[in-house]
Scaffold this motif. Sequence first.
Motif, mmCIF file in Angstrom:
data_model
loop_
_atom_site.group_PDB
_atom_site.id
_atom_site.type_symbol
_atom_site.label_atom_id
_atom_site.label_comp_id
_atom_site.label_asym_id
_atom_site.label_seq_id
_atom_site.Cartn_x
_atom_site.Cartn_y
_atom_site.Cartn_z
ATOM 1 N N LEU A 153 0.820 -1.210 0.000
ATOM 2 C CA LEU A 153 0.000 0.000 0.000
ATOM 3 C C LEU A 153 0.850 1.255 0.000
ATOM 4 O O LEU A 153 1.936 1.275 0.562
ATOM 5 C CB LEU A 153 -0.893 0.034 1.242
ATOM 6 N N TRP A 154 0.270 2.323 -0.568
ATOM 7 C CA TRP A 154 0.952 3.624 -0.636
ATOM 8 C C TRP A 154 2.381 3.402 -1.109
ATOM 9 O O TRP A 154 2.585 2.652 -2.054
ATOM 10 C CB TRP A 154 0.887 4.318 0.740
ATOM 11 N N LEU A 203 4.703 2.275 1.180
ATOM 12 C CA LEU A 203 5.264 1.632 2.365
ATOM 13 C C LEU A 203 5.650 0.197 2.010
ATOM 14 O O LEU A 203 4.783 -0.650 1.813
ATOM 15 C CB LEU A 203 4.237 1.654 3.497
ATOM 16 N N PHE A 204 6.937 -0.047 1.871
ATOM 17 C CA PHE A 204 7.389 -1.362 1.441
ATOM 18 C C PHE A 204 7.944 -2.156 2.613
ATOM 19 O O PHE A 204 8.796 -1.681 3.341
ATOM 20 C CB PHE A 204 8.445 -1.211 0.341
ATOM 21 N N ASN A 205 7.418 -3.360 2.762
ATOM 22 C CA ASN A 205 7.785 -4.208 3.883
ATOM 23 C C ASN A 205 8.837 -5.225 3.447
ATOM 24 O O ASN A 205 8.533 -6.214 2.799
ATOM 25 C CB ASN A 205 6.512 -4.901 4.395
ATOM 26 N N THR A 221 -5.946 -2.066 -0.934
ATOM 27 C CA THR A 221 -4.607 -1.971 -1.513
ATOM 28 C C THR A 221 -4.636 -1.179 -2.819
ATOM 29 O O THR A 221 -3.846 -0.254 -3.020
ATOM 30 C CB THR A 221 -4.042 -3.383 -1.770
ATOM 31 N N SER A 225 -5.242 2.555 -2.398
ATOM 32 C CA SER A 225 -4.278 3.360 -1.650
ATOM 33 C C SER A 225 -3.410 4.245 -2.543
ATOM 34 O O SER A 225 -2.916 5.268 -2.097
ATOM 35 C CB SER A 225 -3.382 2.462 -0.778
ATOM 36 N N THR A 226 -3.234 3.866 -3.797
ATOM 37 C CA THR A 226 -2.395 4.685 -4.677
ATOM 38 C C THR A 226 -3.204 5.362 -5.787
ATOM 39 O O THR A 226 -2.631 5.992 -6.676
ATOM 40 C CB THR A 226 -1.291 3.834 -5.339
ATOM 41 N N LYS A 279 5.189 0.619 10.308
ATOM 42 C CA LYS A 279 6.003 1.333 9.337
ATOM 43 C C LYS A 279 5.234 2.576 8.919
ATOM 44 O O LYS A 279 4.102 2.481 8.423
ATOM 45 C CB LYS A 279 6.293 0.426 8.147
ATOM 46 N N SER A 323 -0.403 7.729 6.551
ATOM 47 C CA SER A 323 -0.649 6.302 6.349
ATOM 48 C C SER A 323 0.419 5.462 7.042
ATOM 49 O O SER A 323 1.540 5.915 7.232
ATOM 50 C CB SER A 323 -0.636 5.992 4.852
ATOM 51 N N ILE A 332 1.531 0.960 7.963
ATOM 52 C CA ILE A 332 1.150 -0.459 7.931
ATOM 53 C C ILE A 332 1.563 -1.109 9.248
ATOM 54 O O ILE A 332 2.491 -0.662 9.913
ATOM 55 C CB ILE A 332 1.773 -1.229 6.732
ATOM 56 N N ILE A 358 2.895 -4.571 11.002
ATOM 57 C CA ILE A 358 3.647 -5.772 10.609
ATOM 58 C C ILE A 358 3.772 -6.719 11.808
ATOM 59 O O ILE A 358 3.976 -6.284 12.938
ATOM 60 C CB ILE A 358 5.051 -5.364 10.107
ATOM 61 N N THR A 407 2.600 -8.411 6.508
ATOM 62 C CA THR A 407 1.850 -7.168 6.663
ATOM 63 C C THR A 407 0.454 -7.536 7.151
ATOM 64 O O THR A 407 -0.280 -8.242 6.463
ATOM 65 C CB THR A 407 1.776 -6.416 5.325
#
Lengths: 301, 424
Positions: free
Chosen positions: A167-168, A170-172, B109, B112-113, B346, B406, B408, B410, B417
């Motif tokens: 999402l957005w 934000l990379f995990n 998801t 979100s963009t 995050k 925003s 996330i 984890i 996630t």
Amino acid sequence: MRNYNLNHLQQLESEAIYVLRETAAQFERPGLLFSGGKDSIIMAYLANKAFAPAKIPFPFVHVDTGHNFQETIQYRDKFVRDYGVNLIVGLVQDSIDKGTATEETGQNASRNALQSVTLLETIDSHNFDACLGGGRRDEEKARAKERFFSHRDAFGQWDPKNQRPELWNLFNGGKGQGENFRVFPLSNWTEMDIWQYAKIENIELPNLYFAHEREVIERDGTLLAVTKFVEPRENERVQKQTVRFRTIGDATCTGAILSNAKNLDDVITEVAASRVTERGSRADDKRSEAAMEDRKKQGYF
Amino acid sequence: MSTEKDYLDMDMLRFTTAGSVDDGKSTLIGRLFHDTKSIFEDQLEAIEESSRNRGDENVNLALLTDGLRAEREQGITIDVAYRYFATPKRKFIIADTPGHIQYTRNMVTGASTANLALILVDARNGVVEQTRRHSFIADLLGIKHIAVCINKMDLVEYREDAYEKVLRQYSDFASRLENVSELTFIPISALKGDNVVDRSENMTWYKGPPLLYHLENVYVGSDANHVDSRFPVQWVIRPHSDKHHDFRGFAGRVAGGVFKVGDEILALPSGFNSKISKILLGDKEIDEAFSPQSVTILLEDEIDISRGDMLVKPNNQPKISQDLDARICWFSASKKLVQGGKYLIKHTTKSAQAMISEITYKVDVNSLRKNEDDLEFGMNDIGRIKFRTSEPLFFDAYRRNRNTGSFIIIDPFTHQTLASGMLR
């Protein structure tokens, strides 16, 4: 007030630089998969932009089938010299000699699939925890669902049903022991974006991408360059044609197209008018409908 | 596309599509691709052959979008797929999400963009539960533009009253949406091509533009925040070379507002002030940087700044707090949200630990009602929580800035996630 807008190429550039910097920040030992093809060249160019004036903070990794066009290797070596980066080459031949990969036999034998084996071995021996790849989502159906940060299990496998939602921006990149990531900064680029960006940034590409005279044969509807890896069979006629390549991979399975496009402007015009995708000339994708999905699951780029 | 370099004037629109199983979403995307010449011959041949092998009577355009073998076998779409097409005016990125009830997380998801949500309504059935759910999620994720395509107009004889009826139904419901600032209704037939790329001759009563024209022209330039200057530091560039001996550049993507050379800045959390001495894009110096540019900022003074810190303007600071209040969407099938549970967060370029202090309510995504009695949070649940972080976050309300609002959640053990969140 000034109009704060970015055109599509500026937006894609900004996103790719962001992803490259995230990779440097979130992983301990990333590597950049550099094949000498146009996508990996653009990615490497962006990596240079992302960290300037410092050097690119990770080595380049080339998985070499041994069946490359000579021009590709020359270009690779010059690029690496110019940018002052460390190059690591994984040889498919080494995997074959060790016995971890077995050469295909038969009419259309190719080392394309064996690259996965050598790639995983190279990742292992250098302890890479992330590999940057130039893959784009527009290339192929299975890639349309690929993430920027693509998680691979300890066997290097891609599980399409167990990908992390992204999402957005934000990379995990969190991972367990032995797991690693493939990262694709060019996910949102199309073939056209690549050519247009190369043009406006004046990026030099290998001359294979532009019209030149070459001996070719037609095999299964694909024009293959005659090289020491592709020799004409009895019933095949060698013809001299003016061709260029839209994608460059292994010489055994990368098809040429008839073209007079001599420079990037010509190429952009040609691609805009084209009625087939660039992978239409890739024999490796024609093997089965889910060919790419299968190769990805086994650890392909 | 023209041969001139007018592609330098193209911009980009990201939109999300969501639809129920039979409301024609795949047909619509197929139609957009086909009529803008974005399907290539080899792709068309491949799906023609697949259609024949499957015994489908017509060419099944859904096969163009249903990429994975698992999906083709089950005949459903199981994830977000991204698709690309372009006209001379714009490049489009479609986040194509499935419409099944269990896949709220994919819709979240995809949204979100996105700048715009394209919502399909079957003219015969009108607004249904899924229409409301898609719209609610688009609104929750801060999408400001919704295009409602009232589809299958050919099956209601292209009647204006059928269109009007759906329009009234939707408008009634949309008055409850908080963020949407532009709502557009377009009567179409994806199957026949009415009002998709070309204006329909069957609906002369409709005075608006066809869908593609709307997508090409909808103004999204003001969606990004160009007021509150925010620069989360992503990476510190130190070349360690003779030529750039003292170089220290802060690399990042502008998350809001504008930064100019000479601007006073404040570094968080240290609280030190300095001035911007240089801004670099690659190795080129530029005068100013704005969201969403990726740049490198150099300061006049040597102050200690690292990843996770934020550069802002002294007269416009973000909220700074360890106690946070957010709306979240839970993604995980195997783990539930637990009050008192500890997770990783995050947010911008910062990571922190978080403890859930309160599960406030859940929202029924169909009725939009709050539920304070059943606080069991599982996959696809949306609701509101309070949590405390191990260190302060620098943030803005999500409604004011998507980038700094925003986060996330984890799982600290599996690294999965678990959820996405929007700060208030």
